[in-house]
Design an enzyme around this catalytic site. Sequence first.
Site, PDB file in Angstrom:
ATOM      1  N   ASN A  62       0.828  -1.218   0.000  1.00  0.00           N
ATOM      2  CA  ASN A  62       0.000   0.000   0.000  1.00  0.00           C
ATOM      3  C   ASN A  62       0.858   1.261   0.000  1.00  0.00           C
ATOM      4  O   ASN A  62       1.932   1.302   0.603  1.00  0.00           O
ATOM      5  CB  ASN A  62      -1.004  -0.006   1.162  1.00  0.00           C
ATOM      6  CG  ASN A  62      -0.369  -0.103   2.533  1.00  0.00           C
ATOM      7  OD1 ASN A  62       0.654  -0.739   2.712  1.00  0.00           O
ATOM      8  ND2 ASN A  62      -0.997   0.527   3.514  1.00  0.00           N
ATOM      9  N   GLU A  64       0.490   5.439   0.468  1.00  0.00           N
ATOM     10  CA  GLU A  64      -0.383   6.539   0.909  1.00  0.00           C
ATOM     11  C   GLU A  64       0.172   7.878   0.451  1.00  0.00           C
ATOM     12  O   GLU A  64       1.329   7.983   0.036  1.00  0.00           O
ATOM     13  CB  GLU A  64      -0.543   6.483   2.434  1.00  0.00           C
ATOM     14  CG  GLU A  64      -1.226   5.190   2.867  1.00  0.00           C
ATOM     15  CD  GLU A  64      -1.458   5.076   4.369  1.00  0.00           C
ATOM     16  OE1 GLU A  64      -0.987   5.952   5.123  1.00  0.00           O
ATOM     17  OE2 GLU A  64      -2.112   4.105   4.765  1.00  0.00           O
ATOM     18  N   CYS A  73      -4.264   0.751  -2.444  1.00  0.00           N
ATOM     19  CA  CYS A  73      -4.117  -0.487  -1.668  1.00  0.00           C
ATOM     20  C   CYS A  73      -3.036  -1.386  -2.281  1.00  0.00           C
ATOM     21  O   CYS A  73      -2.802  -1.355  -3.497  1.00  0.00           O
ATOM     22  CB  CYS A  73      -5.421  -1.276  -1.681  1.00  0.00           C
ATOM     23  SG  CYS A  73      -6.775  -0.500  -0.805  1.00  0.00           S
ATOM     24  N   GLU A  75      -3.141  -4.560  -2.881  1.00  0.00           N
ATOM     25  CA  GLU A  75      -3.633  -5.511  -3.883  1.00  0.00           C
ATOM     26  C   GLU A  75      -3.685  -4.872  -5.267  1.00  0.00           C
ATOM     27  O   GLU A  75      -3.316  -5.477  -6.269  1.00  0.00           O
ATOM     28  CB  GLU A  75      -5.048  -6.014  -3.537  1.00  0.00           C
ATOM     29  CG  GLU A  75      -5.172  -6.705  -2.199  1.00  0.00           C
ATOM     30  CD  GLU A  75      -5.538  -5.750  -1.076  1.00  0.00           C
ATOM     31  OE1 GLU A  75      -4.860  -4.707  -0.935  1.00  0.00           O
ATOM     32  OE2 GLU A  75      -6.497  -6.037  -0.343  1.00  0.00           O
ATOM     33  N   CYS A 112     -10.395  -4.814   0.504  1.00  0.00           N
ATOM     34  CA  CYS A 112     -11.505  -3.855   0.469  1.00  0.00           C
ATOM     35  C   CYS A 112     -12.373  -4.092  -0.774  1.00  0.00           C
ATOM     36  O   CYS A 112     -11.979  -4.814  -1.697  1.00  0.00           O
ATOM     37  CB  CYS A 112     -10.975  -2.419   0.493  1.00  0.00           C
ATOM     38  SG  CYS A 112     -10.369  -1.848  -1.102  1.00  0.00           S
ATOM     39  N   CYS A 115     -10.825  -3.226  -4.222  1.00  0.00           N
ATOM     40  CA  CYS A 115      -9.850  -4.227  -4.697  1.00  0.00           C
ATOM     41  C   CYS A 115     -10.563  -5.489  -5.193  1.00  0.00           C
ATOM     42  O   CYS A 115     -10.152  -6.102  -6.170  1.00  0.00           O
ATOM     43  CB  CYS A 115      -8.858  -4.571  -3.598  1.00  0.00           C
ATOM     44  SG  CYS A 115      -7.692  -3.231  -3.288  1.00  0.00           S
TER      45      CYS A 115
END
Length: 157
Positions: A62, A64, A73, A75, A112, A115
């Site tokens: 991930n 940010e 994310c 994934e 999530c 994803c």
Amino acid sequence: MDKKTLTIDYTEYGSIDELEPKYKELMTAAIDALKGSYAPYSKFNVGAAVRLRNGIVVKGANQENAAFPSGLCAERVAMFSAAARYPEESFDALALIAAQNGDLQPAPSYPCGACRQVMAQYETKFGKPIKILVGSKKKIQVFENVSALLPFVFTDI
Ligand code: THU
């Protein structure tokens, strides 16, 4: 009126050593991918690894950003990277695992919704199931395809 029920099949393993070698290697790659996590805001690290059907493993973590929606994310970092580098190669499996303060999470952290939607589309694109392995410190849950995690997926087809 019809009341209907949906059941989800998945397999639970007590440790990474119980996985078949290629998926043990994939979960190990997801753990290794945690090193690439950049999470100064949430301090929640996620590592992911995609195994292509040609055996190549592509990692992601991930990322940010101060402009919050600009992050991504683990994934999706892994899937987009794999798809951009090997556009003709279908995904065999994706492993993910999360950590906080350098410790693997005690229970699985599931992907999530966004994803899952992206996973579903790669499954459709290649017409082949993508196995999803959700790791934690001990327990690993394996879903045989994305529809186990995202039934009633949105599709524009
Ligand atoms: N995150 C992932 O990398 N994968 C998920 O499926 C859910 C959340 C990341 C995004 C953000 O950097 C951090 O975890 C906290 O939400």
